[in-house]
Scaffold this motif. Structure first.
Motif, PDB file in Angstrom:
ATOM      1  N   ALA A  91      38.680  28.079  40.123  1.00  0.00           N
ATOM      2  CA  ALA A  91      37.720  28.710  39.218  1.00  0.00           C
ATOM      3  C   ALA A  91      37.191  27.723  38.199  1.00  0.00           C
ATOM      4  CB  ALA A  91      38.389  29.900  38.520  1.00  0.00           C
ATOM      5  N   GLY A  92      38.084  26.922  37.634  1.00  0.00           N
ATOM      6  CA  GLY A  92      37.636  25.920  36.669  1.00  0.00           C
ATOM      7  C   GLY A  92      36.718  24.890  37.279  1.00  0.00           C
ATOM      8  N   ALA A  93      37.037  24.472  38.514  1.00  0.00           N
ATOM      9  CA  ALA A  93      36.192  23.483  39.183  1.00  0.00           C
ATOM     10  C   ALA A  93      34.800  24.046  39.477  1.00  0.00           C
ATOM     11  CB  ALA A  93      36.855  23.013  40.475  1.00  0.00           C
ATOM     12  N   LEU A  94      34.749  25.310  39.917  1.00  0.00           N
ATOM     13  CA  LEU A  94      33.450  25.924  40.185  1.00  0.00           C
ATOM     14  C   LEU A  94      32.651  26.077  38.899  1.00  0.00           C
ATOM     15  CD1 LEU A  94      31.455  27.340  42.099  1.00  0.00           C
ATOM     16  CD2 LEU A  94      32.674  29.472  41.641  1.00  0.00           C
ATOM     17  N   GLY A  95      33.323  26.527  37.815  1.00  0.00           N
ATOM     18  CA  GLY A  95      32.622  26.645  36.549  1.00  0.00           C
ATOM     19  C   GLY A  95      32.055  25.319  36.081  1.00  0.00           C
ATOM     20  N   ALA A  96      32.841  24.252  36.240  1.00  0.00           N
ATOM     21  CA  ALA A  96      32.348  22.938  35.847  1.00  0.00           C
ATOM     22  C   ALA A  96      31.142  22.523  36.682  1.00  0.00           C
ATOM     23  CB  ALA A  96      33.469  21.904  35.980  1.00  0.00           C
ATOM     24  N   ALA A  97      31.177  22.827  37.987  1.00  0.00           N
ATOM     25  CA  ALA A  97      30.049  22.472  38.844  1.00  0.00           C
ATOM     26  C   ALA A  97      28.788  23.233  38.460  1.00  0.00           C
ATOM     27  CB  ALA A  97      30.401  22.749  40.306  1.00  0.00           C
ATOM     28  N   LEU A  98      28.973  24.461  37.963  1.00  0.00           N
ATOM     29  CA  LEU A  98      27.819  25.266  37.552  1.00  0.00           C
ATOM     30  C   LEU A  98      27.410  24.988  36.115  1.00  0.00           C
ATOM     31  CD1 LEU A  98      28.768  28.710  39.171  1.00  0.00           C
ATOM     32  CD2 LEU A  98      27.082  27.051  39.991  1.00  0.00           C
ATOM     33  N   GLY A  99      28.222  24.213  35.393  1.00  0.00           N
ATOM     34  CA  GLY A  99      27.865  23.845  34.031  1.00  0.00           C
ATOM     35  C   GLY A  99      28.413  24.767  32.964  1.00  0.00           C
ATOM     36  N   SER A 100      29.584  25.380  33.209  1.00  0.00           N
ATOM     37  CA  SER A 100      30.164  26.275  32.214  1.00  0.00           C
ATOM     38  C   SER A 100      31.681  26.182  32.266  1.00  0.00           C
ATOM     39  CB  SER A 100      29.733  27.728  32.466  1.00  0.00           C
ATOM     40  OG  SER A 100      30.391  28.613  31.580  1.00  0.00           O
ATOM     41  N   ALA A 101      32.289  26.279  31.083  1.00  0.00           N
ATOM     42  CA  ALA A 101      33.749  26.317  30.998  1.00  0.00           C
ATOM     43  C   ALA A 101      34.273  27.742  30.949  1.00  0.00           C
ATOM     44  CB  ALA A 101      34.219  25.561  29.754  1.00  0.00           C
ATOM     45  N   LEU A 102      33.353  28.723  31.003  1.00  0.00           N
ATOM     46  CA  LEU A 102      33.737  30.136  30.899  1.00  0.00           C
ATOM     47  C   LEU A 102      33.897  30.716  32.299  1.00  0.00           C
ATOM     48  CD1 LEU A 102      31.249  31.151  28.052  1.00  0.00           C
ATOM     49  CD2 LEU A 102      33.618  30.392  27.847  1.00  0.00           C
ATOM     50  N   SER A 103      35.088  30.668  32.821  1.00  0.00           N
ATOM     51  CA  SER A 103      35.352  31.153  34.171  1.00  0.00           C
ATOM     52  C   SER A 103      36.623  31.988  34.172  1.00  0.00           C
ATOM     53  CB  SER A 103      35.478  29.997  35.169  1.00  0.00           C
ATOM     54  OG  SER A 103      36.581  29.172  34.838  1.00  0.00           O
ATOM     55  N   ASP A 104      36.712  32.860  35.163  1.00  0.00           N
ATOM     56  CA  ASP A 104      37.867  33.741  35.308  1.00  0.00           C
ATOM     57  C   ASP A 104      38.048  34.005  36.796  1.00  0.00           C
ATOM     58  OD1 ASP A 104      39.959  35.500  34.670  1.00  0.00           O
ATOM     59  OD2 ASP A 104      38.613  37.219  34.719  1.00  0.00           O
ATOM     60  N   VAL A 105      39.266  34.324  37.199  1.00  0.00           N
ATOM     61  CA  VAL A 105      39.535  34.619  38.595  1.00  0.00           C
ATOM     62  C   VAL A 105      40.346  35.896  38.677  1.00  0.00           C
ATOM     63  CG1 VAL A 105      41.585  33.137  38.617  1.00  0.00           C
ATOM     64  CG2 VAL A 105      40.501  33.766  40.770  1.00  0.00           C
ATOM     65  N   ASP A 106      39.916  36.812  39.539  1.00  0.00           N
ATOM     66  CA  ASP A 106      40.616  38.065  39.784  1.00  0.00           C
ATOM     67  C   ASP A 106      40.855  38.165  41.283  1.00  0.00           C
ATOM     68  OD1 ASP A 106      41.678  40.550  39.829  1.00  0.00           O
ATOM     69  OD2 ASP A 106      39.830  41.634  39.367  1.00  0.00           O
ATOM     70  N   ARG A 107      42.094  37.822  41.714  1.00  0.00           N
ATOM     71  CA  ARG A 107      42.428  37.740  43.127  1.00  0.00           C
ATOM     72  C   ARG A 107      41.498  36.745  43.825  1.00  0.00           C
ATOM     73  NH1 ARG A 107      43.964  44.023  44.731  1.00  0.00           N
ATOM     74  NH2 ARG A 107      45.650  44.226  43.207  1.00  0.00           N
ATOM     75  N   GLU A 108      40.634  37.215  44.745  1.00  0.00           N
ATOM     76  CA  GLU A 108      39.821  36.267  45.499  1.00  0.00           C
ATOM     77  C   GLU A 108      38.454  36.028  44.879  1.00  0.00           C
ATOM     78  OE1 GLU A 108      38.665  40.257  47.283  1.00  0.00           O
ATOM     79  OE2 GLU A 108      40.433  39.296  46.411  1.00  0.00           O
ATOM     80  N   THR A 109      38.095  36.726  43.794  1.00  0.00           N
ATOM     81  CA  THR A 109      36.767  36.615  43.205  1.00  0.00           C
ATOM     82  C   THR A 109      36.819  35.810  41.918  1.00  0.00           C
ATOM     83  OG1 THR A 109      36.131  38.757  44.132  1.00  0.00           O
ATOM     84  CG2 THR A 109      34.764  37.890  42.359  1.00  0.00           C
ATOM     85  N   VAL A 110      35.920  34.827  41.817  1.00  0.00           N
ATOM     86  CA  VAL A 110      35.769  34.026  40.600  1.00  0.00           C
ATOM     87  C   VAL A 110      34.521  34.510  39.871  1.00  0.00           C
ATOM     88  CG1 VAL A 110      35.305  31.725  39.678  1.00  0.00           C
ATOM     89  CG2 VAL A 110      36.920  32.012  41.556  1.00  0.00           C
ATOM     90  N   ARG A 111      34.624  34.664  38.568  1.00  0.00           N
ATOM     91  CA  ARG A 111      33.477  35.056  37.753  1.00  0.00           C
ATOM     92  C   ARG A 111      33.198  33.945  36.740  1.00  0.00           C
ATOM     93  NH1 ARG A 111      34.532  41.045  35.597  1.00  0.00           N
ATOM     94  NH2 ARG A 111      36.372  40.010  34.746  1.00  0.00           N
ATOM     95  N   VAL A 112      31.955  33.550  36.665  1.00  0.00           N
ATOM     96  CA  VAL A 112      31.541  32.480  35.746  1.00  0.00           C
ATOM     97  C   VAL A 112      30.424  33.012  34.863  1.00  0.00           C
ATOM     98  CG1 VAL A 112      30.665  30.122  35.554  1.00  0.00           C
ATOM     99  CG2 VAL A 112      32.148  30.746  37.475  1.00  0.00           C
TER     100      VAL A 112
END
Length: 520
Positions: A357-378
């Motif tokens: 989740a953190g890596a995806l958020g960084a790729a999208l340009g945000s440090a605000l990320s969360d993960v709930d089971r298989e879904t990541v929210r940024v």
């Protein structure tokens, strides 16, 4: 067997714990005494292979048992963990040929006495699984509290490492980009283990242009390994870290074993090239979660100083945690500025963890990320036009929304992700209605009509109908988007037609319902 889905969100049940339940009267009469049970399945098919996920305790009374050797071989091929054979009403005793086959193929065979129902066995497994999950959650909660307390100390990084070493009962170290030991805690492992840890760290954090030296105390490669050999987790044919332009992206975590010691390496966020490495004598359930909490804390503690925008977001988060109302902290986030919500899942179906989740958020340009089971929210500041497809991910993107409308944007992103998965697209963006004829109707009258028309439907039925209409009545795509069986979709749509007393094959009816679902 084909790739099976991830197991249930709880630790497996050791076979010995199930056998210890005296009220069940189970006896192991063949095969090994150790197995991990993930599921319980009952089948009287001659070949249940196509319906097994792997890890099952398969229960049967042998109604169609004709060739025990082939039957057991197919169960082993499917990944079944154990076989439970119910005595009576078909057989008075467990067939000797079945006992021999289980011994030959190494499958544990349990005798289920006549007075024990299969449902009682299943209930016992789920109860043991729930107890194990409860123990794991309590352990993770205690570890999280201990790590958070350590992070608040004057020397937070060494304190977090010391507490992590206590929680995992092993050696932990923070390695720099050149392989040096920045901080360490726990007993010093053997030199070959230190060397393996340094090599494993280079897999997840290959920031240096040349191969980093091993940590202090390392004397050479692991026994049996060629000089400079990559750790066991390196994909075959992959270029070693630091090989120059064109090399494959590094994983965020990696594991290995050395002389019975379990090794882990995690890349820290923040762009500092740091890696957290661990060496533990065993690998218990919950270890990865505890390590993930430490990785997040260490990433925050070692990250460069944050700018004004990030400071404002951190201040808003702190105020929310201390009880402030969302509308009171909205100005810190720029209440009038648009925000975008992104929902994402791994394209390969694998579960996503905090590091992903953190890596995806960084790729999208945000440090605000969360993960709930298989879904990541940024949560992204700015409009959705800045979101681009990400390799290995399926994305659903909301429309731009102010802080006060983020819950609606979250729903939009969830629906967009379902649409992307159903259409097999790497990215789908919420597209609001553009006006047209619908704009001629006053919003209050449109919403009132929609509420009246859709009043008979429950929320799950309305959402299924909306998704089904949006995907042009495709049963399969709707099932994928909602993550249910296609027969469930059919049943729900039929229920909608009954409750609405409407012919859903009529285009006029579909059009009116679509308008209502968009307005309601």
């Amino acid at each position: 067997m084909p790739d099976s889905p991830a197991g249930p969100p709880s630790p497996p049940v050791p076979l010995a714990e199930l056998l210890a339940r005296e009220e069940l009267g189970l006896h192991r009469i063949a095969g090994p005494g150790q197995a991990d049970l993930l599921w319980v399945h009952t089948s009287e098919m001659a070949d249940p292979y196509p319906y097994l996920l792997g890890g099952e305790l398969l229960l049967t009374a042998g109604v169609q048992l004709t060739d025990p050797d082939t039957y057991v071989a197919r169960l082993v091929q499917a990944g079944a963990a154990a076989l439970g054979f119910g005595v009576a009403p078909v057989y008075d005793t467990v067939p000797a040929a079945l006992v021999e086959a289980c011994d030959r193929h190494g499958l544990p065979l349990l005798e289920v006495p006549p007075e024990t129902r299969f449902t009682a066995v299943a209930r016992a497994v789920w109860r043991l699984m729930a107890e194990a999950r409860h123990r794991e959650l309590r352990r993770v909660t205690r570890a999280q509290q201990a790590l958070a307390t350590a992070a608040a100390r004057p020397d937070p990084v060494p304190a977090v490492l010391r507490q992590l070493a206590v929680q995992l009962e092993g050696r932990v170290a923070l390695l720099t980009a050149d392989g040096g030991v920045l901080h360490a805690a726990g007993g010093r492992p053997a030199p070959d283990v230190q060397t393996a840890l340094a090599r494993l760290a280079r897999v997840v954090a290959p920031s240096a242009s040349s191969a980093p030296s091993a940590p202090s105390g390392a004397t050479g490669p692991a026994p049996g390994a060629a000089p400079g050999a990559a750790p066991a987790v390196m994909p075959p044919g992959a270029a070693p870290p630091g090989a120059g332009p064109g090399r494959k992206p590094s994983p965020s975590s990696a594991t290995d074993t050395r002389a019975g010691t379990h090794l882990f390496a995690y890349a820290l966020g923040g762009g500092q090239g740091l890696a957290l490495v661990l060496a533990t004598p065993r690998r218990d359930s919950g270890d990865h979660t505890v390590a993930g909490i430490a990785v997040v804390l260490l990433s925050l503690l070692t990250a460069p100083h944050q700018g004004a925008d990030a400071a404002g977001r951190s201040a808003a988060l702190v105020r929310l945690l201390l009880g402030a109302a969302p509308q009171d902290v909205a100005p810190l986030l720029g209440d009038g500025d648009p925000w975008t919500v992104v929902h994402a899942r791994r394209a390969d179906g694998a579960p996503a963890g905090p590091l992903n989740a953190g890596a995806l958020g960084a790729a999208l340009g945000s440090a605000l990320s969360d993960v709930d089971r298989e879904t990541v929210r940024v949560l992204l500041p700015g409009p959705h036009e800045t979101v681009t497809p990400q390799p290995g991910w399926t994305l659903g993107v909301s429309g731009p929304a102010p802080v006060s409308a983020l819950p609606d944007a979250d729903t939009q992103a969830s629906r967009a992700l379902g649409h992307a998965e159903a259409t097999r697209a790497p990215l789908s963006t919420h597209r609001p209605g553009t006006g047209g004829l619908a704009a001629l109707i006053p919003p209050d009258r449109a919403e009132a009509h929609a509420r009246t028309l859709l009043a008979p439907l429950t929320e799950p039925l309305a959402e299924t109908l909306r998704c089904w209409l949006g995907l042009h009545g495709s049963w399969d795509r709707t099932a994928v988007a909602l993550k249910v069986h296609r027969n469930t979709v059919r049943q729900r749509i039929a229920r909608c037609a009954t409750l609405l007393d409407s012919d859903l094959d009529d285009m006029d009816v579909r059009t009116e319902l679509w308008f209502a679902l968009r307005r309601g």
